[in-house]
Design a protein around this motif. Structure first.
Motif, PDB file in Angstrom:
ATOM      1  N   ARG A   1       6.380  -2.291   6.309  1.00  0.00           N
ATOM      2  CA  ARG A   1       4.952  -2.323   6.645  1.00  0.00           C
ATOM      3  C   ARG A   1       4.795  -1.568   7.958  1.00  0.00           C
ATOM      4  N   HIS A   2       3.898  -0.580   7.952  1.00  0.00           N
ATOM      5  CA  HIS A   2       3.728   0.249   9.139  1.00  0.00           C
ATOM      6  C   HIS A   2       2.322   0.837   9.144  1.00  0.00           C
ATOM      7  N   ALA A   3       1.622   0.694  10.249  1.00  0.00           N
ATOM      8  CA  ALA A   3       0.282   1.254  10.424  1.00  0.00           C
ATOM      9  C   ALA A   3      -0.671   0.840   9.303  1.00  0.00           C
ATOM     10  N   GLY A   4      -0.576  -0.424   8.889  1.00  0.00           N
ATOM     11  CA  GLY A   4      -1.484  -0.959   7.891  1.00  0.00           C
ATOM     12  C   GLY A   4      -1.147  -0.603   6.454  1.00  0.00           C
ATOM     13  N   LYS A   5      -0.023   0.088   6.235  1.00  0.00           N
ATOM     14  CA  LYS A   5       0.377   0.480   4.886  1.00  0.00           C
ATOM     15  C   LYS A   5       1.726  -0.151   4.552  1.00  0.00           C
TER      16      LYS A   5
ATOM     17  N   ASP B   1       5.818  -8.354   9.455  1.00  0.00           N
ATOM     18  CA  ASP B   1       5.138  -7.853  10.645  1.00  0.00           C
ATOM     19  C   ASP B   1       4.695  -6.414  10.418  1.00  0.00           C
ATOM     20  N   ASP B   2       3.744  -5.958  11.218  1.00  0.00           N
ATOM     21  CA  ASP B   2       3.304  -4.564  11.184  1.00  0.00           C
ATOM     22  C   ASP B   2       3.458  -3.978  12.584  1.00  0.00           C
TER      23      ASP B   2
END
Length: 123
Positions: A38-42, A16-17
């Motif tokens: 995974r965070h903010a698309g990175k 998940d992001d």
């Protein structure tokens, strides 16, 4: 320059992001524990080892984020780490960092990144 390694770690869509997972990297003698966030698309990779006690950070398998999914949190003693750089922002290891592991995403799959220099060749 970073290129992707040969062994896939996990599909990007499986995380998940924001979200996280943990995997073990094959290594002679003993697997290397890795967390992927995974965070903010990175995507960010760190050893799944707390710099304070050397214990795994996940409180449930693969779960290393706090309830708000804004920080990495250690299940052993609650230390909090910034997602983007692994810096400890609270807890007994304040100021320490998680050990970063460079990652690479290719065709929707996460790999370890391999750093190449201009002297490397593709023989």
């Amino acid at each position: 320059m970073n290129t992707c390694g040969d062994e896939p770690l996990v599909a990007l869509g499986a995380i998940d992001d924001p979200g996280s997972t943990t995997v073990d990297i094959a290594n002679p003698g003993r697997p290397i524990p890795l967390m992927i966030v995974r965070h903010a698309g990175k995507v960010f990779g760190y050893l799944n080892i707390c710099p304070h006690l050397g214990t795994p950070l996940d409180w449930n398998p693969g779960a290393v984020l706090d309830r708000e999914r804004r920080s990495i949190i250690c299940a052993t003693h609650g230390a909090r780490f910034r997602i983007h750089d692994g810096q400890c922002i609270s807890g007994p290891c304040f100021g320490d960092r998680l050990t970063a592991i460079p990652l690479c995403v290719q065709a929707g799959v996460i790999f370890l990144a391999q750093t190449r220099t201009s002297s490397d060749s593709d023989d």
